[in-house]
Design an enzyme around this catalytic site. Structure first.
Site, mmCIF file in Angstrom:
data_model
loop_
_atom_site.group_PDB
_atom_site.id
_atom_site.type_symbol
_atom_site.label_atom_id
_atom_site.label_comp_id
_atom_site.label_asym_id
_atom_site.label_seq_id
_atom_site.Cartn_x
_atom_site.Cartn_y
_atom_site.Cartn_z
ATOM 1 N N ALA A 157 0.923 -1.207 0.027
ATOM 2 C CA ALA A 157 -0.078 0.028 0.027
ATOM 3 C C ALA A 157 0.999 1.238 0.084
ATOM 4 O O ALA A 157 0.888 2.113 0.756
ATOM 5 C CB ALA A 157 -0.792 -0.011 1.052
ATOM 6 N N LEU A 158 1.991 1.277 -0.989
ATOM 7 C CA LEU A 158 2.803 2.126 -1.040
ATOM 8 C C LEU A 158 2.305 3.866 -1.261
ATOM 9 O O LEU A 158 1.402 3.846 -1.844
ATOM 10 C CB LEU A 158 3.910 1.969 -2.087
ATOM 11 C CG LEU A 158 4.549 0.539 -2.142
ATOM 12 C CD1 LEU A 158 5.532 0.238 -3.036
ATOM 13 C CD2 LEU A 158 5.379 0.093 -0.746
ATOM 14 N N HIS A 159 3.144 4.479 -0.711
ATOM 15 C CA HIS A 159 2.700 5.925 -0.782
ATOM 16 C C HIS A 159 4.169 6.698 -1.000
ATOM 17 O O HIS A 159 5.076 6.119 -0.906
ATOM 18 C CB HIS A 159 1.877 6.507 0.301
ATOM 19 C CG HIS A 159 2.586 6.106 1.752
ATOM 20 N ND1 HIS A 159 3.685 6.737 2.185
ATOM 21 C CD2 HIS A 159 2.383 5.305 2.760
ATOM 22 C CE1 HIS A 159 3.913 6.134 3.535
ATOM 23 N NE2 HIS A 159 3.150 5.311 3.743
ATOM 24 N N MET A 178 2.566 10.752 5.898
ATOM 25 C CA MET A 178 2.062 9.747 4.880
ATOM 26 C C MET A 178 2.157 8.324 5.574
ATOM 27 O O MET A 178 2.922 7.727 6.331
ATOM 28 C CB MET A 178 3.008 9.584 3.697
ATOM 29 C CG MET A 178 2.908 10.762 2.945
ATOM 30 S SD MET A 178 2.014 10.707 1.676
ATOM 31 C CE MET A 178 2.463 12.427 0.829
ATOM 32 N N SER A 179 1.014 7.556 5.416
ATOM 33 C CA SER A 179 0.945 6.130 6.043
ATOM 34 C C SER A 179 -0.098 5.552 5.114
ATOM 35 O O SER A 179 -1.013 5.946 4.481
ATOM 36 C CB SER A 179 0.242 6.333 7.594
ATOM 37 O OG SER A 179 -0.066 4.945 7.990
ATOM 38 N N GLN A 197 10.401 1.753 16.095
ATOM 39 C CA GLN A 197 10.604 0.518 15.377
ATOM 40 C C GLN A 197 12.286 0.661 14.806
ATOM 41 O O GLN A 197 12.843 -0.288 15.064
ATOM 42 C CB GLN A 197 9.606 0.513 14.048
ATOM 43 C CG GLN A 197 10.323 -0.524 13.156
ATOM 44 C CD GLN A 197 9.178 -0.661 11.982
ATOM 45 O OE1 GLN A 197 8.213 -1.372 12.144
ATOM 46 N NE2 GLN A 197 9.435 0.106 10.743
ATOM 47 N N LYS A 241 8.702 7.852 10.783
ATOM 48 C CA LYS A 241 7.483 7.953 11.527
ATOM 49 C C LYS A 241 7.508 6.819 12.352
ATOM 50 O O LYS A 241 6.886 7.115 13.536
ATOM 51 C CB LYS A 241 6.302 7.836 10.442
ATOM 52 C CG LYS A 241 5.051 7.582 11.084
ATOM 53 C CD LYS A 241 3.854 7.679 9.945
ATOM 54 C CE LYS A 241 3.792 6.719 9.203
ATOM 55 N NZ LYS A 241 3.079 5.324 10.128
ATOM 56 N N HIS A 293 7.073 5.888 1.245
ATOM 57 C CA HIS A 293 7.813 4.854 0.636
ATOM 58 C C HIS A 293 8.682 5.075 -0.351
ATOM 59 O O HIS A 293 9.938 4.688 -0.427
ATOM 60 C CB HIS A 293 6.996 3.450 0.429
ATOM 61 C CG HIS A 293 6.064 2.940 1.477
ATOM 62 N ND1 HIS A 293 4.723 2.909 1.221
ATOM 63 C CD2 HIS A 293 6.257 2.320 2.511
ATOM 64 C CE1 HIS A 293 4.368 2.612 2.303
ATOM 65 N NE2 HIS A 293 5.165 1.738 3.130
HETATM 66 O O1 PAF Z 1 7.298 -0.471 8.743
HETATM 67 C C1 PAF Z 1 6.706 -1.579 8.402
HETATM 68 O O2 PAF Z 1 6.370 -1.405 7.333
HETATM 69 C C2 PAF Z 1 6.849 -2.717 8.780
HETATM 70 O O3 PAF Z 1 6.929 -2.827 10.249
HETATM 71 C C3 PAF Z 1 8.053 -3.507 8.411
HETATM 72 C C4 PAF Z 1 9.470 -2.958 8.752
HETATM 73 C C5 PAF Z 1 8.260 -3.559 6.890
HETATM 74 C C6 PAF Z 1 8.040 -4.990 8.883
HETATM 75 O O4 PAF Z 1 6.995 -5.749 8.640
#
Ligand code: PAF
Length: 280
Positions: free
Chosen positions: A32-34, A184-185, A153, A149, A37
């Site tokens: 679901a790229l934006h 963006m998400s 993580q 964002k 990404h």
């Molecule tokens: O940030 C994300 O989209 C996810 O947490 C990742 C790093 C691809 C792991 O599934």
């Protein structure tokens, strides 16, 4: 662009590339790229000979089945965007390929997993650590790119890399925002028109707090103001905190602006969004 759905042929292909002296950059995504990404892909494109984007909605990092089921998926659109962004390889595995057996591994990330996202999404970072370990082992990238964002993580993945000695340089890429500041998400696509309008309040709250802190107002006073703004716009706030960037310790006063970050998580309807802002 080459599309691989299985691990073995991808590894064989990448091994050939590395033997020819090429460097590999990995952009792990859940699709679901934006534009956020795409900024990771662009950065990877400038720094590596071969750019791999993985698209995999990783079930082990979802602590809520509904969230997993509702996570947006559109491979055809993603492939087109990646092709246009000059990505070389997409790795798009099935659940059976990534988890041929139910995984037994659980990561205990200590304090990193008990606060913020870890507190509200128990088990989430264990799942992230698991899938990122798999992806790093499969792709063996020289560099891997993550969005700022998901600040916490990035801390988790950095710890993972350091402890497990992955030979990968990790790069955190700045947040890309919509016209009103909304980060963006992939989840933004689940907002209806009214929800989309209200979602801008996450960033407004962060900005309000940043400006106030710089002017010398107290954190608690500003937090009350921002929480009121969220409430007026029917956002269900999970957290709105100030922390040290270095180790995510929650703080009530600014000590070193350059080591200070504001972080927010809130529901807009049933869509959970997060954002953050550096103080300096
Ligand atoms: O940030 C994300 O989209 C996810 O947490 C990742 C790093 C691809 C792991 O599934």
């Amino acid at each position: 662009m080459h599309i691989f759905r299985e691990i073995a042929p991808l590894k064989a292909y990448l091994n050939q590339q590395v033997l020819m002296g090429k460097t590999v950059g990995l952009v792990p995504t859940m699709g679901a790229l934006h534009s956020g990404h795409l900024s990771l892909i662009q950065r990877a494109r400038t720094e590596n000979d071969v750019v791999v984007c993985s698209i995999y909605v990783n079930p082990t990092q979802f602590n809520n089945l509904q969230d997993l089921q509702k996570y947006p998926r559109d491979n055809a659109r993603d492939f087109k965007m990646l092709e246009e962004a000059l990505c070389d390889i997409t790795f798009c595995p099935s659940d059976a390929e990534m988890y041929p057996e139910t995984s037994l591994l659980k990561f205990d990330l200590g304090d990193l997993d008990k606060t913020l996202e870890g507190e509200f999404r128990p088990g989430h970072f264990s799942g992230v650590a698991l899938v990122v370990s798999k992806l790093l082992n499969i792709v063996l990238p020289h560099r891997a790119y993550f969005g700022q964002k998901d600040f916490q993580q990035f801390k988790v993945v950095t710890r993972l890399r350091d402890e497990l000695k992955f030979n990968t340089t990790l790069i955190s890429v700045p947040i890309i925002r919509e016209f009103d500041g909304l980060a963006m998400s992939s989840r933004n696509s689940r907002l209806d028109v009214e929800g989309r309008r209200r979602a801008g309040v996450l960033y407004q709250s962060l900005q309000l707090m940043k400006t106030g802190l710089i002017r010398g107002q107290s954190f608690s006073e500003l937090k009350t103001e921002a929480a009121k703004l969220c409430l007026e716009n029917q956002l269900r706030l999970e957290y709105l905190v100030m922390a040290q960037k270095s180790d995510l310790t929650i703080v009530q006063h600014v000590v070193q602006p350059e080591n200070t970050i504001l972080l927010i998580a809130a529901y807009v309807g049933d869509v959970r969004l997060i954002d953050n802002l550096f103080l300096a």
